[in-house]
Design a protein around this motif. Structure first.
Motif, PDB file in Angstrom:
ATOM      1  N   LEU A 165       0.847  -1.208   0.000  1.00  0.00           N
ATOM      2  CA  LEU A 165       0.000   0.000   0.000  1.00  0.00           C
ATOM      3  C   LEU A 165       0.876   1.251   0.000  1.00  0.00           C
ATOM      4  CD1 LEU A 165      -3.001  -0.527   2.470  1.00  0.00           C
ATOM      5  CD2 LEU A 165      -3.077  -0.259  -0.011  1.00  0.00           C
ATOM      6  N   ALA A 166       1.861   1.258   0.887  1.00  0.00           N
ATOM      7  CA  ALA A 166       2.756   2.435   0.979  1.00  0.00           C
ATOM      8  C   ALA A 166       3.474   2.658  -0.351  1.00  0.00           C
ATOM      9  CB  ALA A 166       3.766   2.233   2.100  1.00  0.00           C
ATOM     10  N   ASP A 167       3.912   1.568  -0.958  1.00  0.00           N
ATOM     11  CA  ASP A 167       4.646   1.683  -2.229  1.00  0.00           C
ATOM     12  C   ASP A 167       3.751   2.223  -3.339  1.00  0.00           C
ATOM     13  OD1 ASP A 167       6.646  -1.357  -1.760  1.00  0.00           O
ATOM     14  OD2 ASP A 167       6.778   0.672  -0.899  1.00  0.00           O
ATOM     15  N   ARG A 168       2.463   1.827  -3.320  1.00  0.00           N
ATOM     16  CA  ARG A 168       1.553   2.299  -4.389  1.00  0.00           C
ATOM     17  C   ARG A 168       1.109   3.735  -4.122  1.00  0.00           C
ATOM     18  NH1 ARG A 168      -1.383  -1.890  -4.224  1.00  0.00           N
ATOM     19  NH2 ARG A 168      -3.499  -1.172  -3.734  1.00  0.00           N
ATOM     20  N   LEU A 169       1.150   4.109  -2.843  1.00  0.00           N
ATOM     21  CA  LEU A 169       0.676   5.442  -2.468  1.00  0.00           C
ATOM     22  C   LEU A 169       1.733   6.518  -2.717  1.00  0.00           C
ATOM     23  CD1 LEU A 169      -1.980   6.402  -1.397  1.00  0.00           C
ATOM     24  CD2 LEU A 169      -1.150   6.021   0.931  1.00  0.00           C
ATOM     25  N   LEU A 170       2.995   6.166  -2.538  1.00  0.00           N
ATOM     26  CA  LEU A 170       4.052   7.192  -2.577  1.00  0.00           C
ATOM     27  C   LEU A 170       4.066   8.005  -3.883  1.00  0.00           C
ATOM     28  CD1 LEU A 170       6.022   8.209  -0.478  1.00  0.00           C
ATOM     29  CD2 LEU A 170       7.752   6.637  -1.368  1.00  0.00           C
ATOM     30  N   PRO A 171       3.953   7.344  -5.060  1.00  0.00           N
ATOM     31  CA  PRO A 171       3.936   8.155  -6.292  1.00  0.00           C
ATOM     32  C   PRO A 171       2.744   9.121  -6.335  1.00  0.00           C
ATOM     33  CG  PRO A 171       4.206   5.813  -6.790  1.00  0.00           C
ATOM     34  CD  PRO A 171       3.886   5.895  -5.344  1.00  0.00           C
ATOM     35  N   LEU A 172       1.637   8.722  -5.723  1.00  0.00           N
ATOM     36  CA  LEU A 172       0.473   9.619  -5.697  1.00  0.00           C
ATOM     37  C   LEU A 172       0.747  10.802  -4.780  1.00  0.00           C
ATOM     38  CD1 LEU A 172      -2.622   7.233  -5.676  1.00  0.00           C
ATOM     39  CD2 LEU A 172      -1.961   8.851  -7.425  1.00  0.00           C
ATOM     40  N   GLU A 173       1.475  10.540  -3.679  1.00  0.00           N
ATOM     41  CA  GLU A 173       1.870  11.651  -2.803  1.00  0.00           C
ATOM     42  C   GLU A 173       2.720  12.650  -3.586  1.00  0.00           C
ATOM     43  OE1 GLU A 173       3.729  10.288   0.791  1.00  0.00           O
ATOM     44  OE2 GLU A 173       2.380   8.600   0.959  1.00  0.00           O
ATOM     45  N   HIS A 174       3.576  12.115  -4.423  1.00  0.00           N
ATOM     46  CA  HIS A 174       4.498  12.972  -5.193  1.00  0.00           C
ATOM     47  C   HIS A 174       3.766  13.761  -6.274  1.00  0.00           C
ATOM     48  CE1 HIS A 174       7.825   9.854  -4.060  1.00  0.00           C
ATOM     49  NE2 HIS A 174       7.456  10.594  -3.049  1.00  0.00           N
ATOM     50  N   ALA A 175       2.560  13.319  -6.614  1.00  0.00           N
ATOM     51  CA  ALA A 175       1.730  14.082  -7.557  1.00  0.00           C
ATOM     52  C   ALA A 175       0.839  15.065  -6.788  1.00  0.00           C
ATOM     53  CB  ALA A 175       0.866  13.134  -8.391  1.00  0.00           C
ATOM     54  N   LEU A 176       0.304  14.601  -5.655  1.00  0.00           N
ATOM     55  CA  LEU A 176      -0.671  15.413  -4.906  1.00  0.00           C
ATOM     56  C   LEU A 176      -0.031  16.636  -4.258  1.00  0.00           C
ATOM     57  CD1 LEU A 176      -3.616  15.649  -3.821  1.00  0.00           C
ATOM     58  CD2 LEU A 176      -2.812  14.397  -1.784  1.00  0.00           C
ATOM     59  N   TYR A 177       1.064  16.424  -3.537  1.00  0.00           N
ATOM     60  CA  TYR A 177       1.626  17.522  -2.740  1.00  0.00           C
ATOM     61  C   TYR A 177       2.027  18.721  -3.609  1.00  0.00           C
ATOM     62  CZ  TYR A 177       3.371  18.860   1.963  1.00  0.00           C
ATOM     63  OH  TYR A 177       3.545  19.457   3.200  1.00  0.00           O
ATOM     64  N   PRO A 178       2.753  18.486  -4.724  1.00  0.00           N
ATOM     65  CA  PRO A 178       3.072  19.627  -5.598  1.00  0.00           C
ATOM     66  C   PRO A 178       1.836  20.314  -6.180  1.00  0.00           C
ATOM     67  CG  PRO A 178       4.553  17.804  -6.063  1.00  0.00           C
ATOM     68  CD  PRO A 178       3.481  17.278  -5.157  1.00  0.00           C
ATOM     69  N   ALA A 179       0.803  19.521  -6.469  1.00  0.00           N
ATOM     70  CA  ALA A 179      -0.417  20.129  -7.032  1.00  0.00           C
ATOM     71  C   ALA A 179      -1.086  21.030  -5.990  1.00  0.00           C
ATOM     72  CB  ALA A 179      -1.379  19.028  -7.479  1.00  0.00           C
ATOM     73  N   VAL A 180      -1.088  20.583  -4.740  1.00  0.00           N
ATOM     74  CA  VAL A 180      -1.671  21.399  -3.669  1.00  0.00           C
ATOM     75  C   VAL A 180      -0.821  22.649  -3.443  1.00  0.00           C
ATOM     76  CG1 VAL A 180      -2.136  21.495  -1.184  1.00  0.00           C
ATOM     77  CG2 VAL A 180      -2.823  19.482  -2.508  1.00  0.00           C
ATOM     78  N   LEU A 181       0.500  22.488  -3.427  1.00  0.00           N
ATOM     79  CA  LEU A 181       1.380  23.640  -3.172  1.00  0.00           C
ATOM     80  C   LEU A 181       1.206  24.704  -4.256  1.00  0.00           C
ATOM     81  CD1 LEU A 181       3.624  25.087  -1.622  1.00  0.00           C
ATOM     82  CD2 LEU A 181       5.296  23.797  -2.993  1.00  0.00           C
TER      83      LEU A 181
END
Ligand code: GRF
Length: 196
Positions: A165-181
């Motif tokens: 789960l963590a491995d599949r989530l991490l790339p999404l974190e890397h897409a989400l956080y910059p989009a929010v910032l």
């Protein structure tokens, strides 16, 4: 906008954020700070030519205020407009938070308000959730609380483990956080929901 990024470990979210702040992006990274002098993210930040600093919380023992005073001093020098917590594993006191209220973001690996705190992937699996995800939120005095600024969702597979789960989530974190910032740096608090 000047952005300081706080890390404790590998800093993959910090790298994603830093690399997103280019071209006509309204923000630029001015400091990467870790409470862990051994954090792998510090070397990555140096590789990205971002000023780095380590304030080892262990040298302050149980004296949280001593650590936070050193942290505050470093941040007052860097003068960030926005602070991004990215894999930062220290709980900050309400006294510290109020100085940065409305200017501090965090990414948490769950679909808040579910699973505040630690071991979020295991807890989602134990609960038999069909979906899991990560959340970017404004940091307030309450742990993993505050207005939600973005979420990314994944389907939980039957054979998932906390690690898969963590491995599949991490790339999404890397897409989400910059989009929010990118939105937050323009004063736009419209939540980002992925997949779009
Ligand atoms: C990630 O799971 C993130 O959700 C959490 O810290 C973990 C490591 O992040 N905040 P990073 O690779 O250090 O950015």
């Amino acid at each position: 906008k000047r952005v300081a990024i706080l890390i404790s470990g590998g800093g993959s979210n910090m790298v994603a954020l830093a690399q997103s702040m280019c071209g006509d992006h309204p923000a630029r990274p001015v400091l990467v700070l870790s409470n862990n002098p051994q954090a792998g993210g510090l070397a990555k930040a140096r590789g990205l030519h971002i000023p780095t600093m380590a304030i080892d919380h262990e040298t302050y023992g149980v004296d949280r205020t001593g650590f936070e005073a050193a942290l505050q001093k470093a941040l007052e020098t860097a003068r960030p407009d926005i602070i991004c917590l990215a894999g930062f594993m220290r709980i900050l006191s309400p006294q510290f938070m109020e100085k940065w209220d409305g200017r501090m973001l965090n990414i948490h690996p769950s679909l808040l308000p579910k699973y505040k705190g630690l071991h979020t992937h295991a807890r989602a699996l134990e609960a038999g959730d069909a979906e899991h995800g990560c959340t970017v939120h404004e940091v307030t005095a309450a742990l993993d609380d505050g207005p939600i600024l973005g979420q990314a969702r994944i389907k939980v597979q039957p054979d998932d483990t906390p690690q898969t789960l963590a491995d599949r989530l991490l790339p999404l974190e890397h897409a989400l956080y910059p989009a929010v910032l990118a939105r937050f740096a323009c004063g736009d608090r419209t939540p980002v929901i992925l997949p779009a």
